[in-house]
Design a protein around this motif. Sequence first.
Motif, short mmCIF file in Angstrom:
data_model
loop_
_atom_site.label_atom_id
_atom_site.label_comp_id
_atom_site.label_asym_id
_atom_site.label_seq_id
_atom_site.Cartn_x
_atom_site.Cartn_y
_atom_site.Cartn_z
N ASN A 53 0.84 -1.20 0.00
CA ASN A 53 0.00 0.00 0.00
C ASN A 53 0.88 1.25 0.00
O ASN A 53 2.10 1.15 -0.12
CB ASN A 53 -0.99 -0.02 1.16
N ARG A 54 0.26 2.41 0.19
CA ARG A 54 1.04 3.67 0.12
C ARG A 54 2.17 3.66 1.13
O ARG A 54 3.31 4.01 0.81
CB ARG A 54 0.10 4.86 0.37
N TYR B 277 3.96 6.41 -11.98
CA TYR B 277 2.66 6.67 -11.35
C TYR B 277 1.60 6.29 -12.38
O TYR B 277 1.58 6.81 -13.49
CB TYR B 277 2.56 8.17 -10.99
N LEU C 120 -1.76 2.69 -4.53
CA LEU C 120 -1.82 3.81 -3.58
C LEU C 120 -3.23 4.00 -3.04
O LEU C 120 -3.43 4.49 -1.95
CB LEU C 120 -1.39 5.11 -4.26
N THR D 88 1.57 2.55 -8.29
CA THR D 88 2.93 3.10 -8.49
C THR D 88 3.89 1.92 -8.66
O THR D 88 3.64 0.83 -8.18
CB THR D 88 3.40 3.91 -7.26
N LEU E 44 7.10 11.18 -5.92
CA LEU E 44 5.71 10.79 -6.14
C LEU E 44 4.92 11.93 -6.77
O LEU E 44 4.13 11.72 -7.71
CB LEU E 44 5.06 10.38 -4.81
N ASP F 191 3.27 11.91 -10.40
CA ASP F 191 1.83 12.17 -10.45
C ASP F 191 1.55 13.31 -11.45
O ASP F 191 0.61 13.24 -12.25
CB ASP F 191 1.36 12.54 -9.04
#
Length: 424
Positions: free
Chosen positions: A261-262, A287, A329, A335, A391, A395
């Motif tokens: 996860n994040r 991303y 995420l 990602t 990140l 993004d």
Amino acid sequence: MTSLKRTTLFQALHRTYSDSTVLAIALAGTALFILTLLTLKGQIEQHLQLVARTIAYSAEAAVLFEDRGTASEILVQIAEREQLRAASITTLDGRTLASHGFEGSGLSGHVDEAVGRLLFPDPIGAEIRSGNRRIGKVAVHGNGARFIVYTLQASIVGLVCITLFFYAARRLARRMAQRITNQLQVLAAATHGARLKQDFSRRVPPFDIVEFDQLGKDFNALFAELHARNLELTARQYSLEVANQTLSQLALRDGLTGLANRRGFIERLEQALAEAKASGSKVGVLYLDNDRFKRINDEYGHAAGDALLVEVADRIRGCIRDTDLVARLGGDEFTVLLDSVRDVEDAILVAEKILAAMVPPLPVGDTMIVPGVSIGIALFPEHGRTADQLLIAADQAMYTTKQNGRGHYRIFDPAIHRLPTSGD
Ligand SMILES: Nc1nc2c(ncn2[C@@H]2O[C@H](COP(=O)(O)OP(=O)(O)OP(=O)(O)O)[C@@H](O)[C@H]2O)c(=O)[nH]1
């Protein structure tokens, strides 16, 4: 503060045993010695009685005929043989028919005489009879020589016995003290070892002293209990550790896809950045955002959307090396961390591979869908030095892809995009 005088148990026991042995021997020896002296004195008195009677019997005729010469001869002969201090024969009316006095010569003679006076101050007498008629009497005075000789002999024998007895008692006392301390030492060593090493699997052997044996059994029972509790604690600790590991794994994993996860992604990215800073290598961040995912949800339902997310996750995972990492995420955003890339070309290759992997359609409801994704690429150190900066850069690049028709990739461009400064 008074200082405590310490001693070992063996020393204390040995001293106590030795002291009590000496005391017992001294008391018994003294009592025995006094008893021996009294018995000896009684024996000598009986002997003097016998000597007096012998003189009386032998001198009967001499007294009857008042033959002083014969009476004196008999008296001297017996008195000298028996070493009497003094002896006399008198008639009934008190006339002395014969008398003899022993004169001791030298120191021993004087000592014998003095001891004789002390022990036998009164004469021992016997009647001289002719038939049933008393005709005179004999009086004898004992000498100390015999008493001294016997006393010396008894003392030597007594001393030898006492010495032997003392050494035997000392040996026994030593053996007893050793036996007690040995058993106590085994108990002490077991307890000490258990405390120091926390090892409660040790057991003490049986002892022949009942109290120690009972203590040993109690120790063993206690050790067994502590050992069992220790094992239980270790098992509990182990399962807690496993549960903790599982929890922390879960905390770093995405429940739907099983990807990181994040939090898991950022942790790993920070690690990779630290290594890259040290080694001077590059790190790539991709991303990814599904294109028009909302429509799939709306048209085919949330479950279909979930299935598509899982499929996309699998396809991305199939495009990267084992050393790289894919994460979800949240929502339809993924990602990818590319560890140790040589330059941006490596990241582009992976992005193209992922785009190609999305081409095969997959069944959703009663139709087939191509899961399109848009990708933004950022590189350490060119586009950002921290996990957050990278990140955001990736993004932003992905956002530009969306704006330019979706289904492609774009590299972060500092000329177009702006990274937030610490003041933003
Ligand atoms: N099935 C499913 N849907 C989710 C989940 N999390 C978020 N979503 C939905 O995913 C959609 C994300 O849409 P957006 O990324 O905002 O927009 P989009 O439709 O993909 O359009 P673009 O990103 O502009 O291409 C939203 O409708 C969310 O409700 C999830 O776990 N499962």
